[in-house]
Write a protein that holds these residues in place. Structure first.
Motif, mmCIF file in Angstrom:
data_model
loop_
_atom_site.group_PDB
_atom_site.id
_atom_site.type_symbol
_atom_site.label_atom_id
_atom_site.label_comp_id
_atom_site.label_asym_id
_atom_site.label_seq_id
_atom_site.Cartn_x
_atom_site.Cartn_y
_atom_site.Cartn_z
ATOM 1 N N SER A 1 -8.332 -35.680 57.869
ATOM 2 C CA SER A 1 -9.055 -35.319 59.186
ATOM 3 C C SER A 1 -7.385 -34.260 59.345
ATOM 4 O O SER A 1 -6.456 -34.643 59.886
ATOM 5 N N PHE A 2 -7.932 -32.733 60.518
ATOM 6 C CA PHE A 2 -7.158 -32.154 61.208
ATOM 7 C C PHE A 2 -7.373 -32.971 63.064
ATOM 8 O O PHE A 2 -8.476 -32.101 62.827
ATOM 9 N N GLY A 3 -7.036 -33.698 62.968
ATOM 10 C CA GLY A 3 -7.447 -34.170 64.475
ATOM 11 C C GLY A 3 -8.945 -34.548 64.818
ATOM 12 O O GLY A 3 -9.667 -35.680 63.765
ATOM 13 N N GLU A 4 -9.980 -34.403 65.405
ATOM 14 C CA GLU A 4 -11.476 -35.116 65.414
ATOM 15 C C GLU A 4 -11.745 -34.520 63.830
ATOM 16 O O GLU A 4 -13.285 -34.796 63.652
ATOM 17 N N LEU A 5 -11.216 -32.981 63.346
ATOM 18 C CA LEU A 5 -12.082 -32.313 62.219
ATOM 19 C C LEU A 5 -11.872 -33.058 60.826
ATOM 20 O O LEU A 5 -10.751 -33.409 60.221
ATOM 21 N N LYS A 6 -12.846 -32.870 60.426
ATOM 22 C CA LYS A 6 -13.177 -34.175 58.023
ATOM 23 C C LYS A 6 -12.778 -32.583 57.726
ATOM 24 O O LYS A 6 -13.734 -31.867 57.311
ATOM 25 N N ALA A 7 -11.241 -32.445 57.335
ATOM 26 C CA ALA A 7 -11.379 -30.743 57.023
ATOM 27 C C ALA A 7 -11.828 -31.869 54.608
ATOM 28 O O ALA A 7 -11.990 -31.195 54.451
ATOM 29 N N LEU A 8 -11.585 -33.288 54.894
ATOM 30 C CA LEU A 8 -12.653 -33.886 53.671
ATOM 31 C C LEU A 8 -12.700 -34.851 54.044
ATOM 32 O O LEU A 8 -12.133 -35.983 54.705
ATOM 33 N N GLY B 1 -17.752 -22.252 48.618
ATOM 34 C CA GLY B 1 -18.200 -23.367 49.653
ATOM 35 C C GLY B 1 -18.110 -21.629 51.150
ATOM 36 O O GLY B 1 -16.966 -20.688 51.324
ATOM 37 N N PRO B 2 -18.302 -22.203 52.235
ATOM 38 C CA PRO B 2 -17.944 -21.156 53.209
ATOM 39 C C PRO B 2 -16.918 -21.649 53.968
ATOM 40 O O PRO B 2 -16.234 -22.501 53.387
ATOM 41 N N SER B 3 -16.296 -20.189 54.961
ATOM 42 C CA SER B 3 -15.047 -20.623 55.315
ATOM 43 C C SER B 3 -15.052 -21.625 56.667
ATOM 44 O O SER B 3 -15.712 -22.767 56.707
ATOM 45 N N GLY B 4 -13.626 -22.261 56.128
ATOM 46 C CA GLY B 4 -13.344 -23.528 56.701
ATOM 47 C C GLY B 4 -14.509 -25.379 56.185
ATOM 48 O O GLY B 4 -14.096 -26.145 56.433
ATOM 49 N N SER B 5 -14.530 -24.770 54.956
ATOM 50 C CA SER B 5 -15.137 -26.367 54.095
ATOM 51 C C SER B 5 -14.732 -27.045 53.413
ATOM 52 O O SER B 5 -14.881 -28.343 53.272
ATOM 53 N N GLY B 6 -13.583 -27.138 53.489
ATOM 54 C CA GLY B 6 -12.601 -27.937 52.953
ATOM 55 C C GLY B 6 -11.500 -27.473 51.253
ATOM 56 O O GLY B 6 -11.460 -28.050 51.057
ATOM 57 N N LYS B 7 -12.092 -26.331 51.000
ATOM 58 C CA LYS B 7 -11.440 -25.773 49.890
ATOM 59 C C LYS B 7 -10.398 -25.780 49.670
ATOM 60 O O LYS B 7 -9.387 -26.398 48.622
ATOM 61 N N SER B 8 -9.450 -25.076 50.570
ATOM 62 C CA SER B 8 -7.941 -25.118 50.860
ATOM 63 C C SER B 8 -6.851 -26.100 50.505
ATOM 64 O O SER B 8 -6.405 -26.454 50.131
ATOM 65 N N THR B 9 -8.158 -26.824 51.454
ATOM 66 C CA THR B 9 -7.258 -28.570 51.610
ATOM 67 C C THR B 9 -7.367 -29.605 50.670
ATOM 68 O O THR B 9 -6.766 -30.189 49.767
ATOM 69 N N LEU B 10 -8.553 -29.127 49.491
ATOM 70 C CA LEU B 10 -8.363 -30.045 48.458
ATOM 71 C C LEU B 10 -7.870 -29.094 47.337
ATOM 72 O O LEU B 10 -7.173 -30.453 46.758
ATOM 73 N N ASP C 1 -5.998 -20.698 45.124
ATOM 74 C CA ASP C 1 -6.360 -20.177 46.382
ATOM 75 C C ASP C 1 -7.200 -18.915 47.187
ATOM 76 O O ASP C 1 -5.872 -18.273 47.300
ATOM 77 N N GLU C 2 -7.897 -18.113 46.591
ATOM 78 C CA GLU C 2 -9.305 -16.886 46.879
ATOM 79 C C GLU C 2 -7.110 -16.130 46.273
ATOM 80 O O GLU C 2 -7.625 -15.397 46.806
ATOM 81 N N PRO C 3 -7.483 -16.163 45.164
ATOM 82 C CA PRO C 3 -6.436 -15.322 44.418
ATOM 83 C C PRO C 3 -7.030 -13.350 44.391
ATOM 84 O O PRO C 3 -6.086 -12.720 45.130
HETATM 85 N N1 LIG Z 1 -2.953 -27.559 59.183
HETATM 86 C C1 LIG Z 1 -3.753 -27.262 60.232
HETATM 87 N N2 LIG Z 1 -4.510 -27.938 61.021
HETATM 88 C C2 LIG Z 1 -5.636 -27.847 61.974
HETATM 89 N N3 LIG Z 1 -6.372 -27.447 61.395
HETATM 90 C C3 LIG Z 1 -6.397 -27.151 59.970
HETATM 91 C C4 LIG Z 1 -5.487 -27.491 58.914
HETATM 92 N N4 LIG Z 1 -5.507 -26.393 58.133
HETATM 93 C C5 LIG Z 1 -7.155 -26.450 57.954
HETATM 94 N N5 LIG Z 1 -7.349 -26.769 59.052
HETATM 95 C C6 LIG Z 1 -9.107 -26.737 58.992
HETATM 96 O O1 LIG Z 1 -9.834 -27.457 58.193
HETATM 97 C C7 LIG Z 1 -10.648 -27.382 57.853
HETATM 98 C C8 LIG Z 1 -11.003 -27.059 55.984
HETATM 99 O O2 LIG Z 1 -9.859 -25.566 56.222
HETATM 100 P P1 LIG Z 1 -9.647 -25.761 55.052
HETATM 101 O O3 LIG Z 1 -8.372 -24.339 54.842
HETATM 102 O O4 LIG Z 1 -9.329 -26.232 53.650
HETATM 103 O O5 LIG Z 1 -10.958 -24.225 53.988
HETATM 104 P P2 LIG Z 1 -11.080 -23.790 53.352
HETATM 105 O O6 LIG Z 1 -12.789 -24.225 52.978
HETATM 106 O O7 LIG Z 1 -10.490 -23.324 52.957
HETATM 107 O O8 LIG Z 1 -11.968 -22.155 54.656
HETATM 108 P P3 LIG Z 1 -11.425 -20.782 54.110
HETATM 109 O O9 LIG Z 1 -12.555 -20.137 53.288
HETATM 110 O O10 LIG Z 1 -11.728 -19.470 55.518
HETATM 111 O O11 LIG Z 1 -10.347 -20.822 53.775
HETATM 112 C C9 LIG Z 1 -11.099 -25.794 59.234
HETATM 113 O O12 LIG Z 1 -11.771 -26.049 59.639
HETATM 114 C C10 LIG Z 1 -9.754 -25.377 59.220
HETATM 115 O O13 LIG Z 1 -9.881 -25.195 61.096
#
Ligand SMILES: Nc1ncnc2c1ncn2[C@@H]1O[C@H](COP(=O)(O)OP(=O)(O)OP(=O)(O)O)[C@@H](O)[C@H]1O
Ligand SMILES: [Mg+2]
Lengths: 267, 246
Positions: B16-23, B40-49, B167-169
């Motif tokens: 989680s990033f604060g309230e937000l569940k990234a994974l 997956g759509p933007s912000g869906s957590g792909k990069s985080t994974l 990551d989105e090369p």
């Molecule tokens: N360092 C961070 N601090 C706070 N929130 C973050 C951080 N990194 C990512 N997030 C949030 O976590 C969520 C998932 O982010 P992530 O970058 O994994 O998405 P993504 O699927 O890669 O999106 P994109 O297609 O835009 O790259 C998003 O809502 C993003 O705003």
């Protein structure tokens, strides 16, 4: 994009005005001051009236030791201040709150106390408990004070490097220290070096304060000479001219260095 | 694909990033040599994974095993694990103060203690592979986006990693340069590299992916072959997403 992150110029002020080619007014002011200073020095030392020139030559010989001490204090202090500044800068960027707090507090406290008071404090107040040689107290006080300013220089320089650089290095397997050494600092030094040069000049001028502690620097030697010979005018004129020539030469060197660093950016 | 001995094993990972569940309770196993595309759509957590796999991002709970090492275990040497995980970023992140050749040799020389000559000759081989050997002595600022990304891939390969993460090369590239980078990635895939690729290039997915993973709101909603994704996506959000990107 990482490579295109804009170059930051850090101005900490307080140093001598650094001449650069693009700044015509300053450039000619530098030339004028330099020739005036060198001209005045030569005139006094080789004045047609031997009574005058002998006097100035005698004073210069007496001051020579002081010039050496001034450089010793400056170089030692700047070297230590750079090390302190590096760690303070890292501390200020640290995500570990306690480290960040310590570094930030150090900067706040040191910047809030006049250097002369810091010198007195270290020498007289702390000196009540721990006796240290004049020179050591002087260098310590100067380093601690300038370390705080350097900390800001390092903080800004390191912070100007894109986060992606750190991520790329870490993902290759570099640890934090290796990343700093091979990737961040080699890029940051271009922003760090010019203000360090400025601080060096400012520090050199500020070393005149240590004369109060009994360190036989340039100013102290001048005072010693003047107080026995009562040649106040001649002595302090020479002292001022020497400081001026040294800082003018140093600021020229710093501006040359800035120019060369600028050229590298074009590649 | 049978995963009896996965090289990457993610179990119930949450972040989680604060309230937000990234994974949100993500589990995924990837076999040696497998190519997995994450969409997956933007912000869906792909990069985080992806970034969790090499610990650029730590997870709050769950388990992550890479090549037999528990990467969340503080006793494990994360730097040694990262040497086996090449990573390619959207924004290239080449070292601007180093020539192309030095970008490739820095890590092998400093970390694997490979002598300069040996590191350089291997680097030249890799540059030939990504078809950019003539730029070896130039600096990143002199390269086009596509060239930078190919150098970045070569730089990651210079450590001889077992797994490559992308990551989105191609997202930061002009359209005419996407092909040259994808060609390199296809070549790499054909050589048997284990690859985890976040991309919306469905042509690439169709050509090399063994499985496609669809993420939304930090969860994996659907996993299947590229054919499955094109022909009968099940989840309504995936159907909607496929309509958008195709
Ligand atoms: N360092 C961070 N601090 C706070 N929130 C973050 C951080 N990194 C990512 N997030 C949030 O976590 C969520 C998932 O982010 P992530 O970058 O994994 O998405 P993504 O699927 O890669 O999106 P994109 O297609 O835009 O790259 C998003 O809502 C993003 O705003
Ligand atoms: Mg992303």
């Amino acid at each position: 994009m990482a490579e295109e992150k804009k170059k930051v110029r850090i101005d900490v002020g307080d140093g001598a005005a650094i001449p650069s080619k693009s700044d015509k007014g300053l450039f000619s002011a530098w030339l004028l001051s330099f020739f005036l200073a060198v001209g005045a020095l030569l005139l006094l030392l080789f004045y047609p009236d031997p009574e005058v020139s002998d006097k100035y030559q005698e004073i210069l010989v007496f001051l020579a030791d002081g010039i050496v001490i001034t450089f010793q204090v400056t170089l030692s202090s700047i070297a230590i201040a750079i090390v302190i500044g590096f760690f303070t800068g890292l501390g200020r960027l640290s995500k570990i709150w306690i480290i960040n707090l310590i570094a930030s507090t150090y900067v706040e406290v040191v910047r809030g106390i006049p250097l002369l008071v810091q010198l007195f404090y270290l020498y007289y107040a702390i000196g009540e408990f721990i006796k240290m040689p004049d020179m050591v107290a002087a260098i310590m006080a100067m380093s601690i004070c300038y370390g705080a300013y350097m900390g800001e220089v390092f903080r800004a320089g390191i912070d100007s490097i894109d986060q992606g650089q750190t991520e790329a290095a870490r993902s290759l397997g570099f640890n934090g220290a290796q990343t700093m050494m091979y990737v961040i600092l080699p890029q940051a030094w271009r922003t760090i070096l010019p203000p360090v040069g400025n601080e060096f000049i400012a520090l050199l001028k500020d070393t005149s304060l240590v004369s109060i502690l009994g360190v036989a620097d340039l100013l102290r030697r001048g005072r010693e000479y003047a107080s026995t010979s009562f040649d106040y005018f001649q002595t302090y004129t020479l002292v001022a001219i020497i400081y001026l020539i040294i800082t003018l030469i140093l600021s020229k060197l710093v501006s040359k260095m800035e120019e060369r660093l600028g050229q590298h950016d074009q590649r | 694909m049978i995963n009896d001995n996965p090289i990457i094993k993610i179990t119930n990972a949450s972040k989680s990033f604060g309230e937000l569940k990234a994974l949100d309770n993500v589990s995924l196993e990837i076999a040696q040599g497998e190519k997995v595309v994450i969409i997956g759509p933007s912000g869906s957590g792909k990069s985080t994974l992806l970034r969790a796999i090499n610990q650029l991002e730590t997870i709050d709970s769950g388990q992550l095993i890479v090549d037999g090492h528990n990467v969340c275990d503080l006793d494990e040497d994360i730097n040694a694990i990262r040497m086996e995980l090449g990573m390619v970023f959207q924004s290239f992140n080449l070292f601007p103060h180093k020539s192309v050749l030095d970008n490739l040799t820095l890590a092998p020389r400093k970390l694997r203690k490979i002598p300069r000559e040996e590191a350089e000759s291997y680097a030249m081989e890799l540059l030939a592979k990504v078809d950019i050997q003539e730029k070896a002595h130039q600096y990143p600022a002199q390269l086009s986006g596509g060239q930078k990304q190919r150098v970045a891939i070569a730089r990651a390969l210079a450590m001889n990693p077992k797994i490559m993460l992308f990551d989105e090369p191609t997202s930061a590239l002009d359209p005419e340069m996407i092909g040259e980078v994808l060609d390199v990635m296809v070549k790499l895939a054909k050589e048997g590299m284990t690859m985890v690729v976040v991309t919306h290039e469905m042509g690439f997915a169709k050509e090399v992916a063994d499985r496609v993973v669809f993420m939304d709101h930090g969860q994996i909603l659907e996993v299947g072959t590229p054919i499955h994704f094109f022909e009968n996506p099940e989840h309504p959000r995936l159907q909607k997403f496929m309509d958008q990107i195709l």
